[in-house]
Design a protein around this motif. Structure first.
Motif, PDB file in Angstrom:
ATOM      1  N   ALA A  49       0.836  -1.208   0.000  1.00 16.42           N
ATOM      2  CA  ALA A  49       0.000   0.000   0.000  1.00 16.42           C
ATOM      3  C   ALA A  49       0.868   1.254   0.000  1.00 16.42           C
ATOM      4  CB  ALA A  49      -0.913  -0.006   1.224  1.00 16.42           C
ATOM      5  N   PHE A  50       1.924   1.243   0.786  1.00 18.25           N
ATOM      6  CA  PHE A  50       2.769   2.426   0.955  1.00 18.25           C
ATOM      7  C   PHE A  50       3.709   2.631  -0.228  1.00 18.25           C
ATOM      8  CE2 PHE A  50       6.681   4.441   2.679  1.00 18.25           C
ATOM      9  CZ  PHE A  50       6.136   5.643   3.099  1.00 18.25           C
ATOM     10  N   LEU A  51       4.224   1.535  -0.787  1.00 18.71           N
ATOM     11  CA  LEU A  51       5.247   1.625  -1.834  1.00 18.71           C
ATOM     12  C   LEU A  51       4.705   1.365  -3.235  1.00 18.71           C
ATOM     13  CD1 LEU A  51       8.048  -0.412  -0.025  1.00 18.71           C
ATOM     14  CD2 LEU A  51       8.080   2.056  -0.424  1.00 18.71           C
ATOM     15  N   GLY A  52       3.594   0.660  -3.334  1.00 12.55           N
ATOM     16  CA  GLY A  52       3.171   0.126  -4.617  1.00 12.55           C
ATOM     17  C   GLY A  52       3.670  -1.307  -4.728  1.00 12.55           C
ATOM     18  N   LYS A  53       2.956  -2.132  -5.468  1.00  8.35           N
ATOM     19  CA  LYS A  53       3.259  -3.565  -5.494  1.00  8.35           C
ATOM     20  C   LYS A  53       4.635  -3.874  -6.058  1.00  8.35           C
ATOM     21  CE  LYS A  53      -1.632  -4.750  -5.801  1.00  8.35           C
ATOM     22  NZ  LYS A  53      -2.708  -5.391  -6.584  1.00  8.35           N
ATOM     23  N   ASN A  87       1.380  14.432   7.626  1.00 12.78           N
ATOM     24  CA  ASN A  87       0.008  14.425   8.127  1.00 12.78           C
ATOM     25  C   ASN A  87      -0.858  13.494   7.280  1.00 12.78           C
ATOM     26  OD1 ASN A  87      -0.828  15.874   5.777  1.00 12.78           O
ATOM     27  ND2 ASN A  87      -0.314  17.825   6.768  1.00 12.78           N
ATOM     28  N   HIS A  88      -2.124  13.395   7.649  1.00 15.94           N
ATOM     29  CA  HIS A  88      -3.022  12.469   6.960  1.00 15.94           C
ATOM     30  C   HIS A  88      -3.184  12.818   5.484  1.00 15.94           C
ATOM     31  CE1 HIS A  88      -6.990  11.129   5.486  1.00 15.94           C
ATOM     32  NE2 HIS A  88      -6.696  10.010   6.133  1.00 15.94           N
ATOM     33  N   ALA A  89      -3.372  14.101   5.181  1.00 13.58           N
ATOM     34  CA  ALA A  89      -3.583  14.509   3.795  1.00 13.58           C
ATOM     35  C   ALA A  89      -2.377  14.166   2.935  1.00 13.58           C
ATOM     36  CB  ALA A  89      -3.869  16.011   3.728  1.00 13.58           C
ATOM     37  N   GLU A  90      -1.180  14.389   3.446  1.00 14.16           N
ATOM     38  CA  GLU A  90       0.037  14.094   2.690  1.00 14.16           C
ATOM     39  C   GLU A  90       0.193  12.598   2.466  1.00 14.16           C
ATOM     40  OE1 GLU A  90       2.934  17.811   4.053  1.00 14.16           O
ATOM     41  OE2 GLU A  90       2.686  16.068   5.370  1.00 14.16           O
ATOM     42  N   LEU A  91      -0.077  11.802   3.504  1.00 14.34           N
ATOM     43  CA  LEU A  91       0.067  10.355   3.385  1.00 14.34           C
ATOM     44  C   LEU A  91      -1.011   9.770   2.476  1.00 14.34           C
ATOM     45  CD1 LEU A  91       1.611   7.841   4.217  1.00 14.34           C
ATOM     46  CD2 LEU A  91       0.146   7.685   6.259  1.00 14.34           C
ATOM     47  N   HIS A  92      -2.213  10.274   2.583  1.00 12.66           N
ATOM     48  CA  HIS A  92      -3.311   9.824   1.725  1.00 12.66           C
ATOM     49  C   HIS A  92      -2.981  10.085   0.258  1.00 12.66           C
ATOM     50  CE1 HIS A  92      -7.619  10.349   0.119  1.00 12.66           C
ATOM     51  NE2 HIS A  92      -7.409   9.064   0.260  1.00 12.66           N
ATOM     52  N   HIS A  97      -1.192   8.159  -5.011  1.00 14.13           N
ATOM     53  CA  HIS A  97      -0.232   8.357  -6.103  1.00 14.13           C
ATOM     54  C   HIS A  97       0.507   7.065  -6.422  1.00 14.13           C
ATOM     55  CE1 HIS A  97       2.793  10.258  -8.627  1.00 14.13           C
ATOM     56  NE2 HIS A  97       3.729   9.714  -7.885  1.00 14.13           N
ATOM     57  N   ARG A  98       0.892   6.311  -5.406  1.00 13.47           N
ATOM     58  CA  ARG A  98       1.614   5.060  -5.641  1.00 13.47           C
ATOM     59  C   ARG A  98       0.728   4.062  -6.395  1.00 13.47           C
ATOM     60  NH1 ARG A  98       5.790   5.853  -6.818  1.00 13.47           N
ATOM     61  NH2 ARG A  98       6.219   3.616  -6.764  1.00 13.47           N
ATOM     62  N   ALA A 266      -7.183   3.845   0.388  1.00 13.70           N
ATOM     63  CA  ALA A 266      -6.014   4.681   0.676  1.00 13.70           C
ATOM     64  C   ALA A 266      -6.237   5.504   1.937  1.00 13.70           C
ATOM     65  CB  ALA A 266      -5.720   5.597  -0.516  1.00 13.70           C
ATOM     66  N   ASP A 267      -7.441   6.018   2.092  1.00 17.91           N
ATOM     67  CA  ASP A 267      -7.770   6.788   3.294  1.00 17.91           C
ATOM     68  C   ASP A 267      -7.683   5.913   4.535  1.00 17.91           C
ATOM     69  OD1 ASP A 267      -9.006   9.223   4.651  1.00 17.91           O
ATOM     70  OD2 ASP A 267     -10.519   7.707   5.098  1.00 17.91           O
ATOM     71  N   ASN A 268      -8.241   4.715   4.454  1.00 17.78           N
ATOM     72  CA  ASN A 268      -8.197   3.793   5.588  1.00 17.78           C
ATOM     73  C   ASN A 268      -6.768   3.411   5.944  1.00 17.78           C
ATOM     74  OD1 ASN A 268     -10.978   3.787   5.794  1.00 17.78           O
ATOM     75  ND2 ASN A 268     -11.241   1.936   4.559  1.00 17.78           N
ATOM     76  N   GLU A 269      -5.939   3.185   4.920  1.00 15.72           N
ATOM     77  CA  GLU A 269      -4.553   2.799   5.177  1.00 15.72           C
ATOM     78  C   GLU A 269      -3.764   3.950   5.787  1.00 15.72           C
ATOM     79  OE1 GLU A 269      -0.998   0.426   5.206  1.00 15.72           O
ATOM     80  OE2 GLU A 269      -3.163   0.097   5.390  1.00 15.72           O
TER      81      GLU A 269
END
Length: 316
Positions: A49-53, A87-92, A97-98, A266-269
């Protein structure tokens, strides 16, 4: 006769290879990972989820030190307002994007195959001739299952026309993305539902009953007892999928099944990662907090080894 048979087999293989990924039916909204999200048994879901598969596979080959060094650089990229926190917005945004990068990579891979005149557009004729060209001339005479290949061609053409928003018979990169990944575009929603019903609906009544629903997932071998998860799926069908309790899933119910728009993975993650990492509970993460929990965000040879041990222990 033998040479003709061998030639037919080779050509069938060529067509099967030529038909790209959009032939795979979209069953569910694309999730962030192919793995179950269960942190007790490892963080592979979070890594993908964070990096892309694809990028997650690269990190799996790194040492812990290399993995943490790369993670530190990624954190700097995520922190777009440069306040030293994520923050949440940046991580979301980063996670979305990934996932989009994976789709773009897939489109780019196919783009080179089909844009024959290199005008940065793909006409329906270019796609059709590249994928089915030989067989079009022969009217599928060298294919044993003519109906299947004609159906594939008709399905491709219908999807291409739906993706081609201006109706000029030529796909821009955005329209070709909608062709390959229709689940990502609201205006392709009805087509995704239609294709799903066509694939599962064996009796041709335009709906999906319980037997068709289960049959699409599982075909028992002779003498094989029914797996426990089948009972769970049957319960899901009767209690959740068939909302109006008429014994079938209609188009609206299928849409809720495969395209649950209210779910933002993505929001949940993003919320999950912040909850697990934000030690001082200020609803944002410092680089220090992220690096202290680096193995949740990225993998390495060491974390994979640990996950393998956990998996073996559970099996025992």
């Amino acid at each position: 006769m033998l040479l003709r048979s061998l030639a037919s087999l080779c050509l069938l293989a060529a067509v099967a290879f030529a038909v790209p990924a959009q032939e795979k039916r979209v069953h569910h909204q694309a999730d962030l990972s192919d793995h179950d999200h269960d942190d007790k048994h490892g963080f592979q879901y979070d890594h993908e989820a964070f990096l892309g598969k694809e990028e997650a596979k690269t990190f799996d080959q790194l040492t812990p030190e290399e993995s943490k060094d790369r993670l530190a650089k990624i954190v700097d990229r995520i922190d777009t307002n440069k306040d030293g926190f994520v923050n949440h917005a940046e991580l979301h945004y980063w996670i979305k994007h990934r996932q989009r990068s994976y789709i773009n990579d897939n489109v780019n891979k196919h783009w080179k195959d089909y844009d024959k005149n290199q005008d940065d557009k793909i006409a329906w004729e270019e796609y059709k001739n590249t994928t089915y060209g030989y067989y079009l001339g022969e009217e599928f005479d060298d294919v044993d299952d003519k109906a299947t290949y004609k159906s594939m061609l008709n399905r491709d053409e219908r999807r291409f026309k739906m993706a081609d928003r201006d109706g000029d018979g030529i796909a821009t990169r955005e329209e070709f993305t909608a062709f390959l990944h229709p689940e990502e575009f609201d205006y392709m929603r009805d087509l995704v539902v239609q294709e799903t019903i066509e694939d599962i609906d064996k009796n041709g009544d335009g709906k999906i009953d319980l037997y068709e629903y289960i049959g699409d997932m599982y075909t028992p071998e002779d003498g094989e007892s029914e797996p426990e998860w089948i009972q769970t799926e049957k319960k899901h069908f009767t209690e959740m999928r068939d909302a109006n309790k008429d014994g079938h899933m209609d188009a609206n119910e299928v849409a809720h099944w495969i395209l649950p728009g209210e779910v933002d993975h993505a929001d949940n993650e993003a919320k999950h990662l912040i909850h697990e990492t934000d030690n001082n509970q200020d609803e944002k993460m410092s680089k220090k907090e992220i690096l202290a929990n680096w193995n949740m965000f990225v993998g390495s040879q060491a974390t994979n080894y640990g996950e393998d041990l956990t998996k073996r222990h559970d099996e025992l």
